[in-house]
Scaffold this motif. Structure first.
Motif, PDB file in Angstrom:
ATOM      1  N   ASP A 201       0.645  -1.318  -0.235  1.00 62.69           N
ATOM      2  CA  ASP A 201      -0.010  -0.032   0.114  1.00 62.69           C
ATOM      3  C   ASP A 201       0.979   1.309   0.050  1.00 62.69           C
ATOM      4  OD1 ASP A 201      -2.681   0.728  -0.127  1.00 62.69           O
ATOM      5  OD2 ASP A 201      -2.657   1.227   1.929  1.00 62.69           O
ATOM      6  N   VAL A 202       1.937   1.270  -0.848  1.00 63.36           N
ATOM      7  CA  VAL A 202       2.598   2.465  -0.932  1.00 63.36           C
ATOM      8  C   VAL A 202       2.247   3.374  -2.041  1.00 63.36           C
ATOM      9  CG1 VAL A 202       4.685   1.542  -0.118  1.00 63.36           C
ATOM     10  CG2 VAL A 202       4.532   1.278  -2.474  1.00 63.36           C
ATOM     11  N   VAL A 203       2.715   4.465  -2.429  1.00 63.77           N
ATOM     12  CA  VAL A 203       2.223   5.213  -3.280  1.00 63.77           C
ATOM     13  C   VAL A 203       3.333   5.602  -4.414  1.00 63.77           C
ATOM     14  CG1 VAL A 203       1.640   7.681  -4.357  1.00 63.77           C
ATOM     15  CG2 VAL A 203       0.568   6.580  -2.117  1.00 63.77           C
ATOM     16  N   SER A 205       4.685   7.347  -8.078  1.00 61.08           N
ATOM     17  CA  SER A 205       4.592   8.097  -8.921  1.00 61.08           C
ATOM     18  C   SER A 205       5.660   8.283 -10.074  1.00 61.08           C
ATOM     19  CB  SER A 205       4.623   9.431  -8.176  1.00 61.08           C
ATOM     20  OG  SER A 205       6.016   9.622  -7.633  1.00 61.08           O
ATOM     21  N   LYS A 210       0.253   9.292  -9.927  1.00 64.12           N
ATOM     22  CA  LYS A 210       0.344   9.035  -8.680  1.00 64.12           C
ATOM     23  C   LYS A 210      -0.548   7.706  -8.783  1.00 64.12           C
ATOM     24  CE  LYS A 210       2.322  12.484  -6.130  1.00 64.12           C
ATOM     25  NZ  LYS A 210       2.005  13.228  -4.756  1.00 64.12           N
ATOM     26  N   GLN A 212      -1.592   4.434  -5.882  1.00 67.20           N
ATOM     27  CA  GLN A 212      -1.458   3.661  -4.625  1.00 67.20           C
ATOM     28  C   GLN A 212      -1.639   2.115  -4.892  1.00 67.20           C
ATOM     29  OE1 GLN A 212      -2.935   5.630  -1.318  1.00 67.20           O
ATOM     30  NE2 GLN A 212      -2.170   3.985   0.374  1.00 67.20           N
ATOM     31  N   GLY A 226       0.384  -2.355  -8.083  1.00 73.43           N
ATOM     32  CA  GLY A 226       0.573  -0.817  -8.105  1.00 73.43           C
ATOM     33  C   GLY A 226       1.455  -0.599  -9.412  1.00 73.43           C
ATOM     34  N   PRO A 260       3.126   6.826   2.895  1.00 77.39           N
ATOM     35  CA  PRO A 260       2.048   7.681   2.342  1.00 77.39           C
ATOM     36  C   PRO A 260       0.964   8.340   3.369  1.00 77.39           C
ATOM     37  CG  PRO A 260       1.464   5.279   2.016  1.00 77.39           C
ATOM     38  CD  PRO A 260       3.048   5.315   2.449  1.00 77.39           C
ATOM     39  N   ASN A 261       0.948   7.632   4.666  1.00 79.28           N
ATOM     40  CA  ASN A 261       0.083   8.156   5.630  1.00 79.28           C
ATOM     41  C   ASN A 261       0.623   9.281   6.354  1.00 79.28           C
ATOM     42  OD1 ASN A 261      -1.856   6.456   4.733  1.00 79.28           O
ATOM     43  ND2 ASN A 261      -1.080   4.586   5.964  1.00 79.28           N
TER      44      ASN A 261
END
Length: 401
Positions: A201-203, A205, A210, A212, A226, A260-261
């Motif tokens: 669950d990373v983002v 780009s 972008k 996720q 992703g 990302p959070n």
């Protein structure tokens, strides 16, 4: 010379469904397949489990396709309920997994193919039939004459399944650029020592794009949902055409937000407090709060920092470098992993195809379905949805007297 009302070229999901739909109104349908068996690529989908479609409501589903306006009529003509009923009527049940992905309960793509083959009982199937030419009056290979033709030969991915660039040139229909889709990315750096590690669950780009999702490290580079979905966006933004060059020189950089959070400010504030309170903690242990354990050594090596270093010994400059890498960890990409690209981006130009019938607006009685069209979606059952819905609409339209 054998004569048929409808000839369907290509025995993948789009071609099979086109033949099934066409046979509802025509008793003279032939399905031409290059391989000795139908559905080779279908058997491979979803890791052999066949992620047959995605259960999102049609309006939400359409919003995830770049060509949603073109697909609207086919999706409403042949809905998920219509599709699944073909199999449920033969006793096959389905289960829904994460992200609305639909799989047969048996987890066997062969069950899907077997039932589809049953519905072809009124269709003549010609195996090992490679279509090399179609004349202006619809004579195929100087052997078969058809009143109408449906081309559903797929894209260029997985050549061993019968896909071939030659299929794009069977007619004079205009084409868009052909590119790799849903593809793993090959990195310049060798990542084999961290192969198998997943970043959850990373983002990710690329320029202003972008996405996720999960990132999986492989021996050749990066994959996972992703990366696979981002590859579509990247591929469309880069100028190349596989019909002109099947080994394009591609070089770009992507970035991964590993936290990302948390904003940069959140990390800064947290580091400032923790580095004082937990000063004797080694950085390799502290980073367990933010990173998966088996990725930490690689991360520290890339940031040029000794994992044994205590937090109290990390200066402001190094602290900022840590934050930079946690929020924008970079990978230099050498290209797409063409051997594992799941779909093709580009194909028959939609400008010259009627979305309400799948018929060419340039050549009457010529229809197209599935991946040979300039249609694509993200991973998760979206592309099989295209194949079945456009295939059904093409067959239904061609079968009308």
């Amino acid at each position: 010379m054998d004569k048929y009302e409808i000839a369907v070229i290509g025995g993948g999901p789009a071609g099979i469904m086109a033949a099934i739909a066409a046979s509802q109104n025509s008793s003279s349908v032939i399905l031409l397949e290059k391989n000795p068996k139908l559905g080779r690529k279908l058997l491979m989908t979803g890791g052999g489990r066949c992620n047959i479609t995605n259960s999102k409501p049609i309006k939400r589903l359409l919003n995830l396709y770049p060509q949603k306006n073109f697909l609207k009529h086919s999706f409403y003509t042949f809905t998920n309920e219509n599709l699944l009923s073909y199999f449920e009527n033969k006793g096959l049940a389905f289960v829904e997994e994460d992200n609305n992905r639909i799989f047969p309960e048996s987890e066997k793509s062969s069950d899907i193919l077997n039932i589809l083959t049953y519905y072809l009982k009124d269709v003549i199937i010609s195996y090992n039939f490679e279509v090399k030419s179609i004349s202006d009056d619809f004579i195929i290979n100087d052997e078969i004459k058809a009143d109408k033709i449906i081309i559903a030969t797929g894209g260029i991915t997985y050549p061993r399944t019968g896909c071939d660039v030659k299929n794009y040139h069977l007619t004079s229909q205009p084409l868009t650029d052909i590119k790799y889709g849903l593809s793993p990315l090959i990195t310049k750096k060798d990542l084999s020592n961290i192969s198998g590690i997943t970043l959850n669950d990373v983002v990710i780009s690329y320029k202003k794009i972008k996405i996720q999702g999960n990132v999986l490290f492989s021996h050749e580079g990066l994959t996972g949902p992703g990366i696979i979905d981002l590859s579509n966006e990247i591929s469309q933004s880069i100028s190349y055409n596989l019909l002109e060059n099947n080994n394009p020189d591609i070089d770009f950089e992507i970035f991964v937000d590993l936290c990302p959070n948390l904003t940069r400010e959140d990390l800064q504030e947290r580091f400032n407090g923790d580095f004082q309170i937990k000063g004797k903690t080694m950085i390799k242990n502290y980073l367990k709060l933010f990173l998966t354990n088996n990725f930490i050594d690689f991360f520290l090596n890339e940031t040029d920092l000794d994992g044994e270093t205590q937090l109290s010994r990390i200066n402001k400059k190094t602290k900022n470098r840590l934050i930079d890498n946690l929020k924008r960890f970079s990978f230099e990409i050498a290209g797409f992993n063409s051997n594992l690209a799941k779909i093709t981006i580009g194909g028959i130009d939609l400008t010259n195809v009627n979305p309400k019938t799948m018929e060419s607006t340039l050549i009457p009685n010529l229809y197209f379905a599935g991946e040979i069209l300039d249609l694509h979606g993200p991973t998760g059952g979206y592309n099989l949805k295209i194949a079945f819905s456009t295939g059904y609409l093409a067959g239904l339209s061609a079968g009308e007297k």
